[in-house]
Design a protein around this motif. Structure first.
Motif, PDB file in Angstrom:
ATOM      1  N   ASN A  14       0.843  -1.202   0.000  1.00  0.00           N
ATOM      2  CA  ASN A  14       0.000   0.000   0.000  1.00  0.00           C
ATOM      3  C   ASN A  14       0.872   1.243   0.000  1.00  0.00           C
ATOM      4  OD1 ASN A  14      -2.184  -1.645   0.132  1.00  0.00           O
ATOM      5  ND2 ASN A  14      -2.457  -1.423   2.348  1.00  0.00           N
ATOM      6  N   ALA A  15       1.999   1.172   0.700  1.00  0.00           N
ATOM      7  CA  ALA A  15       2.892   2.331   0.786  1.00  0.00           C
ATOM      8  C   ALA A  15       3.370   2.736  -0.603  1.00  0.00           C
ATOM      9  CB  ALA A  15       4.087   1.999   1.675  1.00  0.00           C
ATOM     10  N   LEU A  16       3.800   1.745  -1.395  1.00  0.00           N
ATOM     11  CA  LEU A  16       4.324   2.041  -2.727  1.00  0.00           C
ATOM     12  C   LEU A  16       3.204   2.563  -3.634  1.00  0.00           C
ATOM     13  CD1 LEU A  16       6.620   1.998  -4.779  1.00  0.00           C
ATOM     14  CD2 LEU A  16       6.184  -0.424  -5.171  1.00  0.00           C
ATOM     15  N   ARG A  17       2.055   1.881  -3.629  1.00  0.00           N
ATOM     16  CA  ARG A  17       0.943   2.291  -4.494  1.00  0.00           C
ATOM     17  C   ARG A  17       0.466   3.697  -4.123  1.00  0.00           C
ATOM     18  NH1 ARG A  17      -3.678  -0.841  -2.928  1.00  0.00           N
ATOM     19  NH2 ARG A  17      -3.723   0.895  -1.498  1.00  0.00           N
ATOM     20  N   ASP A  18       0.308   3.947  -2.825  1.00  0.00           N
ATOM     21  CA  ASP A  18      -0.213   5.257  -2.407  1.00  0.00           C
ATOM     22  C   ASP A  18       0.792   6.379  -2.641  1.00  0.00           C
ATOM     23  OD1 ASP A  18      -2.408   3.872  -1.673  1.00  0.00           O
ATOM     24  OD2 ASP A  18      -2.150   4.114   0.497  1.00  0.00           O
ATOM     25  N   THR A  19       2.079   6.076  -2.632  1.00  0.00           N
ATOM     26  CA  THR A  19       3.088   7.127  -2.795  1.00  0.00           C
ATOM     27  C   THR A  19       3.287   7.509  -4.262  1.00  0.00           C
ATOM     28  OG1 THR A  19       4.252   6.224  -0.875  1.00  0.00           O
ATOM     29  CG2 THR A  19       5.449   7.850  -2.174  1.00  0.00           C
ATOM     30  N   VAL A  20       3.349   6.517  -5.142  1.00  0.00           N
ATOM     31  CA  VAL A  20       3.723   6.834  -6.538  1.00  0.00           C
ATOM     32  C   VAL A  20       2.634   6.526  -7.567  1.00  0.00           C
ATOM     33  CG1 VAL A  20       6.187   6.535  -6.064  1.00  0.00           C
ATOM     34  CG2 VAL A  20       4.877   4.595  -6.939  1.00  0.00           C
ATOM     35  N   GLY A  21       1.532   5.893  -7.140  1.00  0.00           N
ATOM     36  CA  GLY A  21       0.477   5.515  -8.087  1.00  0.00           C
ATOM     37  C   GLY A  21       0.813   4.179  -8.734  1.00  0.00           C
ATOM     38  N   LEU A  22      -0.200   3.523  -9.302  1.00  0.00           N
ATOM     39  CA  LEU A  22      -0.009   2.136  -9.766  1.00  0.00           C
ATOM     40  C   LEU A  22       1.005   1.990 -10.904  1.00  0.00           C
ATOM     41  CD1 LEU A  22      -3.234  -0.059  -9.836  1.00  0.00           C
ATOM     42  CD2 LEU A  22      -1.006  -0.519  -8.796  1.00  0.00           C
ATOM     43  N   ASP A  23       0.938   2.885 -11.919  1.00  0.00           N
ATOM     44  CA  ASP A  23       1.827   2.720 -13.071  1.00  0.00           C
ATOM     45  C   ASP A  23       3.289   2.771 -12.669  1.00  0.00           C
ATOM     46  OD1 ASP A  23      -0.230   2.351 -14.734  1.00  0.00           O
ATOM     47  OD2 ASP A  23      -0.142   4.334 -15.696  1.00  0.00           O
ATOM     48  N   LYS A  24       3.604   3.799 -11.891  1.00  0.00           N
ATOM     49  CA  LYS A  24       4.984   3.965 -11.421  1.00  0.00           C
ATOM     50  C   LYS A  24       5.363   2.814 -10.469  1.00  0.00           C
ATOM     51  CE  LYS A  24       8.651   6.613 -11.052  1.00  0.00           C
ATOM     52  NZ  LYS A  24       9.609   6.449 -12.133  1.00  0.00           N
ATOM     53  N   ALA A  25       4.376   2.359  -9.703  1.00  0.00           N
ATOM     54  CA  ALA A  25       4.632   1.243  -8.773  1.00  0.00           C
ATOM     55  C   ALA A  25       5.035  -0.013  -9.543  1.00  0.00           C
ATOM     56  CB  ALA A  25       3.409   0.973  -7.906  1.00  0.00           C
ATOM     57  N   TYR A  26       4.369  -0.269 -10.683  1.00  0.00           N
ATOM     58  CA  TYR A  26       4.763  -1.431 -11.500  1.00  0.00           C
ATOM     59  C   TYR A  26       6.208  -1.287 -11.948  1.00  0.00           C
ATOM     60  CZ  TYR A  26      -0.250  -2.481 -12.029  1.00  0.00           C
ATOM     61  OH  TYR A  26      -1.555  -2.779 -11.804  1.00  0.00           O
TER      62      TYR A  26
END
Ligand code: ADP
Ligand code: MG
Length: 323
Positions: A240-252
């Motif tokens: 959740n930390a990664l998704r909430d910080t950078v958004g899904l595309d960037k998280a991938y």
């Protein structure tokens, strides 16, 4: 304090005393007795300040991480860790620093029953080289080669938080306060997946630990096994930390390119899937199926079942000078 006092006071003070260590610290060599029908797995990794960890990293984290990255290599081979040697170069004798370093290193050694059996202590820019050894029943070790078209690709844990922590340190992103501690912890205190590695013996067709980034490390498996792979982005285990910080595309992107995760990536045939899942259920590791091996000799990615191209240059340590 002189070198030998430092060694005596800190490095010889470890609690673990294994029966298979005939002679530990104090002589010219350590002497160990491997048990019959076991192979010895041996790995060495160096951590240089400013290259493999930021200069401001705490001594305790450096101690922990030095051990963890080496044990992670043993985990990727399915080995049980037994002995380590520590070559440490210190800029000065800072007793408090050494004490904290040993605390971080020894708590992990004690958990896995690993004995420090020797090393070397020198003065110079901070650098730590560790050799870790482990035992694996004769010819049951895991390898990078062996993945076959049709095998499923799995990873343990969550991927990408260590890369996120580095981006936060370098002020490229701002991790929300409620996530900071857990994100920083994944960079500083990675957990080597020792029990998962041993549980995979007999089930995984190939395995590697994630140090350089998912795509780069999966690339090593594909090269060694002469196969290709497809990753299903929707299935990547992202925090959740990664998704909430950078958004899904960037998280991938960060999950694929990241680095420093020290999770295991492995492949399993359809026939071995249930056996592997049962074996892994008895360890405390979560696993996620993230794609499948194929005969293409390339790595592709899909999202919502459609092919997508992703810019995931493999991770370089933050200074970009790792070799
Ligand atoms: P030598 O000159 O024979 O290399 P040293 O004085 O370097 O011996 O080391 C003395 C003993 O202390 C050896 O058994 C060596 O393995 C051990 N030792 C030295 N540094 C470390 C260290 N950082 N961690 C663990 N053991 C160490
Ligand atoms: Mg020496």
């Amino acid at each position: 304090m002189k070198e030998f006092e430092l060694i005596k006071r800190y490095f010889s003070e470890q609690m673990i005393k294994r029966k298979d260590v005939v002679l530990g610290i104090g002589d010219d060599c350590a002497i160990v007795t491997p048990s019959e029908r076991q192979n010895i797995a041996i790995t060495t990794d160096t951590l240089v300040a400013g290259v493999h960890f930021p200069h401001e990293t705490s001594a305790r984290a450096i101690g922990h991480k030095s051990i963890a990255v080496n044990l992670s290599d043993l985990a990727a081979m399915g080995a049980e860790p037994t002995w380590i040697s520590l070559a440490i170069t210190l800029p000065e004798v800072d007793v408090k620093w050494v004490e904290e370093f040993c605390k971080g290193a020894f708590e992990l050694c004690e958990f896995y029953n690993v004995q420090l059996i020797g090393g070397d202590t020198t003065q110079g820019p901070l650098s730590i080289t560790l050799t870790a050894q482990g035992l694996v029943p004769h010819n049951t070790h895991l390898k990078r080669s062996g993945a076959k078209a049709g095998d499923w690709i799995y990873v343990t844990g969550e991927i990408g938080d260590a890369a996120l922590a580095l981006k936060h340190i370098f002020k490229e992103v701002n991790v929300a306060p409620e996530y900071r501690e857990s994100v920083q912890r994944s960079l500083d205190f990675p957990t080597p997946r020792i029990l998962a590695g041993q549980a995979l013996r007999g089930y995984a067709s190939s395995a590697i630990d994630l140090s350089d980034g998912l795509i780069a490390d999966l690339g090593h498996i594909c090269t060694a096994s002469k196969v290709g792979a497809n990753i299903v982005l929707d299935d990547l285990p992202i925090s959740n930390a990664l998704r909430d910080t950078v958004g899904l595309d960037k998280a991938y992107e960060m999950t694929l390119a990241g680095g420093d995760d020290y999770e295991l990536l492995f492949t399993v045939s359809e026939d071995n899937k249930v056996g592997m899942e049962t074996a892994l259920a008895n360890t405390s590791n979560t696993i996620t199926c993230i794609g499948q091996i194929n005969g293409s000799e390339k790595i592709t990615t899909t999202l919502n079942s459609k092919p997508v191209s992703i810019h995931a240059n493999s991770f370089e340590h933050f200074s970009g000078t790792k070799t």
